[in-house]
Design a protein around this motif. Structure first.
Motif, mmCIF file in Angstrom:
data_model
loop_
_atom_site.group_PDB
_atom_site.id
_atom_site.type_symbol
_atom_site.label_atom_id
_atom_site.label_comp_id
_atom_site.label_asym_id
_atom_site.label_seq_id
_atom_site.Cartn_x
_atom_site.Cartn_y
_atom_site.Cartn_z
ATOM 1 N N GLY A 40 15.331 5.466 -63.914
ATOM 2 C CA GLY A 40 16.111 5.944 -64.894
ATOM 3 C C GLY A 40 16.036 7.669 -64.926
ATOM 4 N N TYR A 41 15.502 8.216 -63.840
ATOM 5 C CA TYR A 41 15.518 9.645 -63.773
ATOM 6 C C TYR A 41 16.770 10.132 -63.196
ATOM 7 C CZ TYR A 41 13.985 14.347 -62.730
ATOM 8 O OH TYR A 41 13.905 15.510 -62.314
ATOM 9 N N GLY A 65 19.928 16.971 -66.596
ATOM 10 C CA GLY A 65 19.322 15.780 -66.136
ATOM 11 C C GLY A 65 18.868 15.001 -67.216
ATOM 12 N N ALA A 66 18.444 13.892 -67.088
ATOM 13 C CA ALA A 66 17.681 12.770 -68.030
ATOM 14 C C ALA A 66 16.497 12.064 -67.420
ATOM 15 C CB ALA A 66 18.657 11.921 -68.317
ATOM 16 N N LEU A 67 15.670 11.974 -68.304
ATOM 17 C CA LEU A 67 14.304 11.006 -68.125
ATOM 18 C C LEU A 67 14.085 10.288 -69.259
ATOM 19 C CD1 LEU A 67 11.326 13.448 -68.433
ATOM 20 C CD2 LEU A 67 13.726 14.543 -68.033
ATOM 21 N N LYS A 68 13.193 9.548 -69.358
ATOM 22 C CA LYS A 68 12.616 8.883 -70.258
ATOM 23 C C LYS A 68 12.618 9.470 -71.651
ATOM 24 C CE LYS A 68 10.861 4.983 -67.278
ATOM 25 N NZ LYS A 68 9.672 4.428 -66.878
ATOM 26 N N ASN A 95 16.137 18.144 -74.837
ATOM 27 C CA ASN A 95 16.269 17.371 -76.050
ATOM 28 C C ASN A 95 15.476 16.217 -75.914
ATOM 29 O OD1 ASN A 95 17.420 16.341 -78.385
ATOM 30 N ND2 ASN A 95 19.145 15.325 -77.075
ATOM 31 N N ILE A 96 14.289 15.940 -76.763
ATOM 32 C CA ILE A 96 13.404 14.964 -76.777
ATOM 33 C C ILE A 96 13.971 13.945 -77.670
ATOM 34 C CG2 ILE A 96 11.022 14.292 -77.451
ATOM 35 C CD1 ILE A 96 10.155 17.108 -76.719
#
Length: 101
Positions: A40-41, A65-68, A95-96
């Protein structure tokens, strides 16, 4: 399109144009590069250099980007694919997403 094997599984690298230096094992991308992993990264960066031997990525352009944990953006990045580290440089934003398991 390229694939790289990481401890967590296969990662995909997709870009329209690039140059490969066989002696240095470096790939230079002009324009956007999309990087994603099976867990999912994901990362979208512009004007990127990839050192395949050392598994390092450097961008001269914007990155998103995006991560968990959430999403991020910055003017530039430095990433170590083996160590799974990412350094955001210049106007870095994270952005958590709370409550994610």
């Amino acid at each position: 399109v390229g694939r790289i094997e990481l401890k967590s599984g296969t990662a995909m690298i997709v870009a329209r144009n690039g140059r490969y230096d066989m002696d240095a094992e470096q790939l230079m991308i002009d324009g956007p590069l999309n990087f994603s992993t099976v867990d999912g990264y994901r990362l979208v960066a512009r004007d990127v250099e990839i050192n395949l031997k050392q598994r390092l990525i450097f961008s001269r352009g914007k990155v998103d980007g995006a991560l968990k944990l959430g999403t991020f953006s910055a003017d530039h990045i430095e990433a170590d694919l083996t160590k799974r580290t990412l350094v955001l440089n210049g106007r870095a934003r994270l952005n958590i997403l709370q409550g994610i398991k």
